[in-house]
Every structure is written in structure tokens, then in C-alpha cells.
Design a protein around this motif. Structure first.
Motif, short mmCIF file in Angstrom:
data_model
loop_
_atom_site.label_atom_id
_atom_site.label_comp_id
_atom_site.label_asym_id
_atom_site.label_seq_id
_atom_site.Cartn_x
_atom_site.Cartn_y
_atom_site.Cartn_z
N ILE A 216 4.49 -9.11 8.63
CA ILE A 216 4.24 -7.68 8.51
C ILE A 216 3.43 -7.39 7.26
N PHE A 217 2.36 -6.63 7.40
CA PHE A 217 1.55 -6.18 6.26
C PHE A 217 2.12 -4.87 5.77
N PHE A 218 2.33 -4.75 4.45
CA PHE A 218 2.84 -3.53 3.86
C PHE A 218 1.73 -2.87 3.05
N GLY A 219 1.29 -1.68 3.51
CA GLY A 219 0.17 -1.03 2.85
C GLY A 219 0.30 0.49 2.85
N THR A 220 -0.58 1.14 2.11
CA THR A 220 -0.65 2.60 2.14
C THR A 220 -1.24 3.05 3.47
N ASN A 221 -1.19 4.33 3.75
CA ASN A 221 -1.80 4.84 4.98
C ASN A 221 -3.27 4.44 5.06
N ARG A 222 -3.96 4.58 3.94
CA ARG A 222 -5.38 4.24 3.91
C ARG A 222 -5.60 2.77 4.24
N GLU A 223 -4.80 1.89 3.65
CA GLU A 223 -4.97 0.46 3.86
C GLU A 223 -4.63 0.06 5.29
N VAL A 224 -3.71 0.77 5.90
CA VAL A 224 -3.28 0.43 7.25
C VAL A 224 -4.17 1.08 8.32
N LEU A 225 -4.43 2.37 8.17
CA LEU A 225 -5.17 3.08 9.22
C LEU A 225 -6.67 2.87 9.15
N LEU A 226 -7.20 2.66 7.94
CA LEU A 226 -8.65 2.50 7.77
C LEU A 226 -9.00 1.06 7.45
N ARG A 227 -8.34 0.14 8.09
CA ARG A 227 -8.52 -1.29 7.88
C ARG A 227 -9.97 -1.70 8.07
#
Length: 227
Positions: A216-227
Motif C-alpha cells: 500500500i502506498f501512503f500519500g497525500t491526496n495530491r500524491e495519490v490522485l494526481l499520480r
């Protein structure tokens, strides 16, 4: 196929309003190495305002020390004065959204690209305006109850609120999910709700259940949604 550092599953959090309870939330999620996006009202934060949630007095954070508190996490727009966008004139919408984006950029040294709708309120005009000022995603308050990728990021539906009665069932499903396509678990809420409900142990249990999984990758919304 979109992946995050070679992973096909991602977990992210989103918390609103910039209040004192964020201090405890940040301490907990930092311990578990979980990332969060904090949605702030630049016209209200630092004003000393407060309100009641059940028997708990909610207080807004002061301006001092904000960058240090939220270091490693993402700051996003929540409206200058936490107003419902559909109720605003065009000029008021600009003050509420564009001004908030600009002020937060000045405060934190990075221009926000995301947002959470105040009261979960939005309409087509709001969405079009957000796109015109460079906002790339905006979170609603409608729990999707799923992990599927979404194409309309400006009407993004989170997986669930932390008080959702199925949150631990969903976490278990997500942890055990063997997927051949990208999947996202998006948790949202307000940190003061843990105080109002006297259930910070719920956040601890959420973090314990989801953290530490190598797939599982743990990221901010930006890091996850705007990959």
C-alpha cells in the motif's frame, strides 16, 4: 496502468477546517507514517474562533507554527470563509475560492491544487470555476464505499468518513485485496469529531489496521490522485 511506486493500492486522508484537534491527529498519523491533506479556510484560521461539537469546544488554530505542524502533509482549499459555493455570486465565488488558494499559497509556500467543498456543497458552475483557476481535484462528502478509480476528480467521492459503521470492514477488504488495477482508500472527516465523540482510539485502530503494509502506498491526496 497507474501505480504508486510500483504499488497498485493507495491510502490517503483528508481533514477539514484547521482546528486545534489537528495537533493530536498529526501526532498519531505521523507515528504510523500516514499522509493527509488538510483543507483550510484562510479567512478564519488564526481568528481565535470557536464553536461547540457536542460538549467539546472546537478552536481554530493560530497562524503561528502552521507550516511546522503540517510539514510533510498537503494543504488544500476549503473556502476563505467556509461558505457554500452554490449560494455565492461570481465575485463572491472568486473571493471564496481563488483568494483562499492564493492566501494558502503565500502562507505555505506551495500553491494548492486541491479542495474540499465546504458543507459538501457544489454545482456545475463551481466545478467549472475550480477548473479555470487550476484546482485539479475537489472532494465531496458523499461516501462511495468503494476503492475504484474515479474519472471526475472535481466531484470526487471519498471511500468513507472515519465514523462510517463499515470503516473497519472496508479496511479489512482493502488490506486483503489482490488487485490487477489501481485502487484507492480515501478516508475523510474533521479531527474535532474524535474529541466530540471521545473516540481517539478509533483513529488509533484505523491507523494500526492500515499501516505497515508494503503493498500500500501512503500519500497525500495530491500524491495519490494526481499520480
Amino acid at each position: 496502468m497507474a501505480v504508486w511506486d510500483g504499488r497498485k493500492k493507495a491510502f490517503t486522508m483528508s481533514y477539514d477546517d484547521g482546528i486545534e484537534s489537528d495537533r493530536k491527529l498529526v501526532d498519531i498519523i505521523n507515528y504510523y507514517k500516514i499522509k493527509c491533506t488538510f483543507n483550510l479556510n484562510s479567512g478564519l484560521i488564526g481568528d481565535g474562533g470557536s464553536w461547540k461539537d457536542k460538549d467539546f469546544e472546537v478552536r481554530r488554530l493560530p497562524l503561528e507554527g502552521l507550516k511546522e505542524l503540517y510539514a510533510g502533509h498537503e494543504i488544500a482549499v476549503h473556502g476563505t470563509n467556509h461558505l457554500a459555493p452554490p449560494e455565492l455570486s461570481d465575485e463572491e465565488l472568486k473571493e471564496e475560492l481563488l483568494t483562499d488558494k492564493q492566501r494558502l499559497g503565500e502562507l505555505f509556500g506551495e500553491v494548492p491544487v486541491g479542495m474540499a467543498y465546504a458543507y459538501g456543497a457544489y454545482d456545475d458552475r463551481t466545478v467549472e470555476y475550480l477548473a479555470s483557476i487550476g484546482i485539479k481535484y475537489a472532494r465531496t462528502v458523499c461516501d462511495a464505499g468503494s476503492f475504484d478509480m474515479q474519472t471526475d476528480l472535481l466531484r470526487f467521492k471519498p471511500t468513507c468518513h472515519h465514523q462510517n459503521e463499515k470503516v473497519f470492514e472496508l479496511i479489512d477488504d482493502f488490506v486483503n485485496l489482490s488487485c490487477d488495477k489501481p485502487q484507492i482508500f480515501y478516508l475523510w472527516g474533521h479531527s474535532y469529531e474524535f474529541d466530540g465523540n471521545d473516540n481517539w482510539d478509533r483513529l488509533e485502530k484505523i491507523c494500526e489496521s492500515i499501516a505497515g503494509h508494503d503493498d500500500i502506498f501512503f500519500g497525500t491526496n495530491r500524491e495519490v490522485l494526481l499520480r
